[in-house]
Structures are given as C-alpha cells and as structure tokens.
Design a protein around this motif. Structure first.
Motif, mmCIF file in Angstrom:
data_model
loop_
_atom_site.group_PDB
_atom_site.id
_atom_site.type_symbol
_atom_site.label_atom_id
_atom_site.label_comp_id
_atom_site.label_asym_id
_atom_site.label_seq_id
_atom_site.Cartn_x
_atom_site.Cartn_y
_atom_site.Cartn_z
ATOM 1 N N PRO A 260 20.929 -33.179 -6.888
ATOM 2 C CA PRO A 260 19.451 -33.092 -7.007
ATOM 3 C C PRO A 260 19.081 -31.594 -6.477
ATOM 4 O O PRO A 260 17.988 -30.912 -7.001
ATOM 5 C CB PRO A 260 18.518 -34.179 -6.086
ATOM 6 N N GLU A 261 20.175 -30.913 -5.822
ATOM 7 C CA GLU A 261 19.725 -29.571 -5.240
ATOM 8 C C GLU A 261 20.069 -28.642 -6.441
ATOM 9 O O GLU A 261 21.254 -28.690 -6.987
ATOM 10 C CB GLU A 261 20.846 -29.240 -4.000
ATOM 11 N N ALA A 262 19.079 -27.623 -6.825
ATOM 12 C CA ALA A 262 19.149 -26.745 -7.956
ATOM 13 C C ALA A 262 20.235 -25.755 -7.594
ATOM 14 O O ALA A 262 20.941 -25.213 -8.593
ATOM 15 C CB ALA A 262 17.818 -26.232 -8.077
ATOM 16 N N GLU A 263 20.619 -25.434 -6.542
ATOM 17 C CA GLU A 263 21.661 -24.191 -6.021
ATOM 18 C C GLU A 263 23.190 -24.924 -6.400
ATOM 19 O O GLU A 263 23.881 -24.131 -6.409
ATOM 20 C CB GLU A 263 21.530 -23.705 -4.577
ATOM 21 N N ILE A 264 23.236 -26.148 -6.390
ATOM 22 C CA ILE A 264 24.477 -26.873 -6.789
ATOM 23 C C ILE A 264 24.635 -27.015 -8.462
ATOM 24 O O ILE A 264 24.205 -28.116 -8.862
ATOM 25 C CB ILE A 264 24.778 -28.197 -6.100
ATOM 26 N N SER A 265 25.062 -26.201 -8.971
ATOM 27 C CA SER A 265 25.040 -26.384 -10.486
ATOM 28 C C SER A 265 26.260 -25.433 -11.122
ATOM 29 O O SER A 265 26.685 -24.497 -10.456
ATOM 30 C CB SER A 265 23.807 -26.068 -11.188
ATOM 31 N N GLY A 266 26.514 -25.900 -12.337
ATOM 32 C CA GLY A 266 27.423 -24.840 -13.253
ATOM 33 C C GLY A 266 28.943 -25.604 -12.715
ATOM 34 O O GLY A 266 29.292 -26.366 -11.871
ATOM 35 N N PRO A 267 29.898 -25.086 -13.825
ATOM 36 C CA PRO A 267 31.296 -25.833 -13.586
ATOM 37 C C PRO A 267 32.195 -25.322 -12.562
ATOM 38 O O PRO A 267 32.101 -24.083 -12.226
ATOM 39 C CB PRO A 267 31.801 -25.490 -15.034
#
Length: 90
Positions: free
Chosen positions: A26-33
């Motif tokens: 849910p946290e936007a800062e945790i994204s990407g491979p």
C-alpha cells in the motif's frame, strides 16, 4: 507452496533457479522490481545484478531499487543451486 518449489528445483537439478514473486504494497514508495540473492553465493549475486540491471533498463521504473541479500528467504536458504528471487512489486 514454498516447500513444493524447493522440491521442484531439487528434482530438476538446474544450474540456477529464478523464482518470480508478485507482491503489492500500500505504500507508494515501495514499488518497482527488486532481485534478492543468497549472500554467500557469488554466482547468485552476479545473476541478481544482471537481472536487476535489465529490469531497470526495460521497465524504466520511477524508483530504481537495488539488489538485496535475502538470506532469510525460504527458497534461497533451502535451495542447493545458485538462485535469485525476482520481486516484481506493483
């Protein structure tokens, strides 16, 4: 599920293993491979670096994450062959 994955890897006796995981945070800062490897395996680290670099080049994610050791991750800890976990967070 994780025990079955180890069983499949061991039965196949591959030179290396790649386990792909799809997580969602849910946290936007945790994204990407992000690619995880077993810390004491130089071959796993090199594989993780190569896959991470290619994912960044191909996907051009807003945040470029770095490879990370995953010594506590079941698949990496229990597999007898070099391997990585590719987490393709959404």
């Amino acid at each position: 599920d994780m025990k079955r994955r180890i069983q499949i890897i061991e039965e196949a006796q591959p030179n290396l293993a790649v386990s792909i995981h799809q997580n969602s945070y849910p946290e936007a800062e945790i994204s990407g491979p992000q690619v995880f490897y077993y810390g004491s395996s130089e071959m796993s680290k090199k594989l993780a670096e190569a896959i991470q670099a290619q994912l960044i080049a191909d996907l051009q994610p807003p945040k470029e994450r770095e490879i990370k050791t995953g010594n506590d991750l079941y698949i990496l800890k229990n597999s007898q062959c070099p391997g990585v976990i590719v987490d393709v967070d959404s």
